[in-house]
Design an enzyme around this catalytic site. Sequence first.
Site, short mmCIF file in Angstrom:
data_model
loop_
_atom_site.label_atom_id
_atom_site.label_comp_id
_atom_site.label_asym_id
_atom_site.label_seq_id
_atom_site.Cartn_x
_atom_site.Cartn_y
_atom_site.Cartn_z
N HIS A 196 -3.70 -5.18 -0.08
CA HIS A 196 -3.22 -5.64 1.23
C HIS A 196 -3.22 -7.16 1.28
O HIS A 196 -4.27 -7.77 1.52
CB HIS A 196 -4.11 -5.08 2.35
CG HIS A 196 -3.96 -3.63 2.57
ND1 HIS A 196 -3.03 -3.11 3.44
CD2 HIS A 196 -4.62 -2.57 2.03
CE1 HIS A 196 -3.11 -1.78 3.43
NE2 HIS A 196 -4.07 -1.43 2.57
N CYS A 226 0.83 -1.21 0.00
CA CYS A 226 0.00 0.00 0.00
C CYS A 226 0.87 1.27 0.00
O CYS A 226 1.54 1.53 -0.97
CB CYS A 226 -1.00 -0.03 1.15
SG CYS A 226 -2.34 1.18 0.96
N GLU A 256 -2.10 -9.02 3.56
CA GLU A 256 -2.39 -9.47 4.92
C GLU A 256 -3.89 -9.48 5.23
O GLU A 256 -4.32 -10.05 6.23
CB GLU A 256 -1.65 -8.58 5.94
CG GLU A 256 -2.24 -7.22 6.19
CD GLU A 256 -1.93 -6.19 5.12
OE1 GLU A 256 -2.30 -5.01 5.33
OE2 GLU A 256 -1.32 -6.53 4.09
#
Length: 204
Positions: free
Chosen positions: A183, A80, A185
């Site tokens: 993202h 990001c 994650e």
Amino acid sequence: MKIGVIDYEAGNLRSVETALRHIGADFSVHEDPESILKCDGIVFPGVGEASSSMRVLRHRGLDQAIREFVEAGKPLFGICIGCQVLLDHSEEADTSCLGIIPGRVRLFKGGQGLKIPHMGWNTVTQNRRHPIFRDVPDGASFYFVHSYYPEVADRTLEIGTCEYGERFSAIYARDNIVATQFHPEKSGRFGLQLLENFLKGGLE
């Protein structure tokens, strides 16, 4: 591989830590240049605004540490804001960035009923095969939250693109660097697979 996660007050550390813990990564969080330079690889995450992120990086001396780390040939995974500020310049607050990857960060034009920020799941088209995509199918969906997007000068570095009113770099890679606008994650099993591939030398 001993992974360092860069803490530069850009948020989102906890979700990155949770993801790395889930895949069994040997990692620690660092905010000083000396500790970062001792790591085998780094994850450069972030949620926030370009100018404030760059201000903290410069204040802590992390900007030069990141450049030295990359020049040493060690692997870096940007996420990001950590993906955006690797480029030369961001339209967000007219910010000069790290200049490691030639390119600019652009604001989405919007229109056509599209909301800004671009937020939610979207598919990523793999422009070419890359080791970071091992066991990740073409067209897999990942989670995005952003109003700005990276535009690399050398479009051959775009290994994955996404469509949101316009086509943009969702993931780019060069040598020991890979960076995602989305993202990983927060992107379920395929996002975790990207991180796991990185830990296992997935840039080679």
